[in-house]
Design an enzyme around this catalytic site. Sequence first.
Site, PDB file in Angstrom:
ATOM      1  N   LYS A  34      -3.427 -10.936  -7.308  1.00  0.00           N
ATOM      2  CA  LYS A  34      -4.731 -11.301  -6.731  1.00  0.00           C
ATOM      3  C   LYS A  34      -5.801 -10.323  -7.220  1.00  0.00           C
ATOM      4  O   LYS A  34      -5.495  -9.158  -7.525  1.00  0.00           O
ATOM      5  CB  LYS A  34      -4.666 -11.324  -5.203  1.00  0.00           C
ATOM      6  CG  LYS A  34      -4.508  -9.965  -4.581  1.00  0.00           C
ATOM      7  CD  LYS A  34      -4.865  -9.971  -3.093  1.00  0.00           C
ATOM      8  CE  LYS A  34      -4.784  -8.532  -2.613  1.00  0.00           C
ATOM      9  NZ  LYS A  34      -5.254  -8.216  -1.337  1.00  0.00           N
TER      10      LYS A  34
ATOM     11  N   LYS B 282     -10.158  -4.958  -5.191  1.00  0.00           N
ATOM     12  CA  LYS B 282     -11.144  -3.887  -5.378  1.00  0.00           C
ATOM     13  C   LYS B 282     -10.507  -2.621  -5.940  1.00  0.00           C
ATOM     14  O   LYS B 282     -11.163  -1.829  -6.578  1.00  0.00           O
ATOM     15  CB  LYS B 282     -11.718  -3.448  -4.018  1.00  0.00           C
ATOM     16  CG  LYS B 282     -12.475  -4.451  -3.246  1.00  0.00           C
ATOM     17  CD  LYS B 282     -13.034  -3.755  -1.985  1.00  0.00           C
ATOM     18  CE  LYS B 282     -13.449  -4.745  -0.929  1.00  0.00           C
ATOM     19  NZ  LYS B 282     -12.517  -4.851   0.194  1.00  0.00           N
TER      20      LYS B 282
ATOM     21  N   LYS C  65       0.840  -1.216   0.000  1.00  0.00           N
ATOM     22  CA  LYS C  65       0.000   0.000   0.000  1.00  0.00           C
ATOM     23  C   LYS C  65       0.861   1.246   0.000  1.00  0.00           C
ATOM     24  O   LYS C  65       0.516   2.252  -0.617  1.00  0.00           O
ATOM     25  CB  LYS C  65      -0.950   0.005   1.214  1.00  0.00           C
ATOM     26  CG  LYS C  65      -2.063  -1.029   1.125  1.00  0.00           C
ATOM     27  CD  LYS C  65      -3.417  -0.373   0.889  1.00  0.00           C
ATOM     28  CE  LYS C  65      -4.505  -1.361   0.535  1.00  0.00           C
ATOM     29  NZ  LYS C  65      -5.333  -1.769   1.653  1.00  0.00           N
TER      30      LYS C  65
HETATM   31  P1  TYM Z   1     -10.744  -6.913   2.337  1.00  0.00           P
HETATM   32  O1  TYM Z   1     -11.862  -5.968   2.455  1.00  0.00           O
HETATM   33  O2  TYM Z   1      -9.580  -6.539   1.479  1.00  0.00           O
HETATM   34  O3  TYM Z   1     -11.257  -8.312   1.839  1.00  0.00           O
HETATM   35  C1  TYM Z   1     -12.347  -8.989   2.476  1.00  0.00           C
HETATM   36  C2  TYM Z   1     -12.081 -10.484   2.510  1.00  0.00           C
HETATM   37  O4  TYM Z   1     -11.873 -10.975   1.187  1.00  0.00           O
HETATM   38  C3  TYM Z   1     -10.623 -11.643   1.097  1.00  0.00           C
HETATM   39  N1  TYM Z   1     -10.054 -11.400  -0.248  1.00  0.00           N
HETATM   40  C4  TYM Z   1      -9.769 -12.359  -1.126  1.00  0.00           C
HETATM   41  N2  TYM Z   1      -9.870 -13.688  -1.062  1.00  0.00           N
HETATM   42  C5  TYM Z   1      -9.505 -14.401  -2.135  1.00  0.00           C
HETATM   43  N3  TYM Z   1      -9.024 -13.858  -3.267  1.00  0.00           N
HETATM   44  C6  TYM Z   1      -8.882 -12.518  -3.376  1.00  0.00           C
HETATM   45  N4  TYM Z   1      -8.418 -11.987  -4.492  1.00  0.00           N
HETATM   46  C7  TYM Z   1      -9.263 -11.701  -2.263  1.00  0.00           C
HETATM   47  N5  TYM Z   1      -9.269 -10.365  -2.044  1.00  0.00           N
HETATM   48  C8  TYM Z   1      -9.754 -10.198  -0.791  1.00  0.00           C
HETATM   49  C9  TYM Z   1      -9.770 -11.059   2.205  1.00  0.00           C
HETATM   50  O5  TYM Z   1      -8.750 -11.944   2.596  1.00  0.00           O
HETATM   51  C10 TYM Z   1     -10.795 -10.852   3.288  1.00  0.00           C
HETATM   52  O6  TYM Z   1     -11.035 -12.052   3.994  1.00  0.00           O
HETATM   53  N6  TYM Z   1      -8.181  -6.245   6.599  1.00  0.00           N
HETATM   54  C11 TYM Z   1      -9.337  -6.889   6.007  1.00  0.00           C
HETATM   55  C12 TYM Z   1     -10.634  -6.518   6.686  1.00  0.00           C
HETATM   56  C13 TYM Z   1     -10.641  -6.685   8.159  1.00  0.00           C
HETATM   57  C14 TYM Z   1     -10.766  -7.912   8.853  1.00  0.00           C
HETATM   58  C15 TYM Z   1     -10.745  -7.587  10.222  1.00  0.00           C
HETATM   59  C16 TYM Z   1     -10.875  -9.249   8.428  1.00  0.00           C
HETATM   60  C17 TYM Z   1     -10.565  -5.697   9.078  1.00  0.00           C
HETATM   61  N7  TYM Z   1     -10.625  -6.261  10.324  1.00  0.00           N
HETATM   62  C18 TYM Z   1     -10.828  -8.573  11.217  1.00  0.00           C
HETATM   63  C19 TYM Z   1     -10.958 -10.220   9.421  1.00  0.00           C
HETATM   64  C20 TYM Z   1     -10.924  -9.889  10.773  1.00  0.00           C
HETATM   65  C21 TYM Z   1      -9.434  -6.493   4.539  1.00  0.00           C
HETATM   66  O7  TYM Z   1      -8.925  -5.488   4.125  1.00  0.00           O
HETATM   67  O8  TYM Z   1     -10.212  -7.313   3.786  1.00  0.00           O
END
Ligand code: TYM
Length: 334
Positions: free
Chosen positions: A199, A202, A117
């Site tokens: 990967k 978004k 990032k």
């Molecule tokens: P975020 O919003 O980027 O993504 C949400 C969830 O989707 C998964 N993910 C993916 N899985 C497979 N392939 C991909 N290309 C892919 N892109 C995203 C992420 O692993 C996630 O499970 N930091 C976290 C949000 C968060 C969180 C937490 C998660 C904040 N606090 C506490 C668990 C527990 C995030 O940015 O996810």
Amino acid sequence: MSEPTRRPVLFSGIQPSGSIHLGNYMSAMRSFLRLESDYDCLFSIVDLHALTVRQEPATLRRNSLELAALYIAAGLNPERSIIYCQSHVPQHAELAWILNCFTYMGELSRMTQFKDKARQHKDNINAGLFTYPVLMAADILLYQTDVVPVGADQKQHLEIARDIALRFNAIHPGTFKVPEPDIQEETAKIQSLSDPMKKMSKSDQEDSFVAVLDSPDVIARKFRRAVTDSETEIRYDPENKPGVSNLLTILSVLGGEDMESLVSRLAGHGYGELKQEAAEVTIETFKPIQQRFRELISDKDYMAKTLQNNAERARTLAGRTLRRVYKKLGLYQP
Ligand code: TYM
């Protein structure tokens, strides 16, 4: 959650920082649905995390509400699970401050997501981006969480959350439950359609991901344009054929067909057919979710009430842990 037969606790979150895509759906939402009945669950819209990169306020507000509606439209039950916005529960930020004092600069600077990032947002390498994993640890530890279903990209953040919990408990025994990650190997890393070495994300360009709310035409077009390779053989080989293998994973998981029989069924067929089948199964998967989503998003009252009630339930649980933490630390509580 206050029922006498307490189940283990599940916590997970998704950032409302853009369109929820196939990767989020396959690794996160599908796991939530699979596990919901066995756990006391909290599914958060982690809006405070989204602030680590600049957000347009109206878009952030809309994305947050849409994500809440998507959780419900996908089949999660807000009467039973707690679906809520992180910013509605002030204890997240309060515990994050405390945990900052138990986290080392060295361990945060090793986080690969921070390094990525910081590279992407050179003009805004803010302290929130650096301490992001501490807020995430606070999310999880506030609810005495047993299990955290996530994709592979969150593995390192889960490890630091566990390290922080263990470190705090070593000084103040019995404070936090030490959470376990739940990472399903086959869906842990869904790749970008336009660059299958990366990967799906978004924050990438539109054609690289399929959004849960994309129309059937758009989904079909994105799959048609998916990057594969210069061969013709349909074979599961993520190292050498990342594009084809990614399409096979999507088709196999969403279509409920095991990889071996899928590959033998498609032997001798062209990539065009693989793409078409992957598009069709994705369209079918998202159709009922989109329908339910449209009903929910037009019922503003229901959404507002549900999010308010659920935040209240979350605040009660979070308050218990935070009071315990303050007491253990010696913060004067009259
Ligand atoms: P975020 O919003 O980027 O993504 C949400 C969830 O989707 C998964 N993910 C993916 N899985 C497979 N392939 C991909 N290309 C892919 N892109 C995203 C992420 O692993 C996630 O499970 N930091 C976290 C949000 C968060 C969180 C937490 C998660 C904040 N606090 C506490 C668990 C527990 C995030 O940015 O996810």
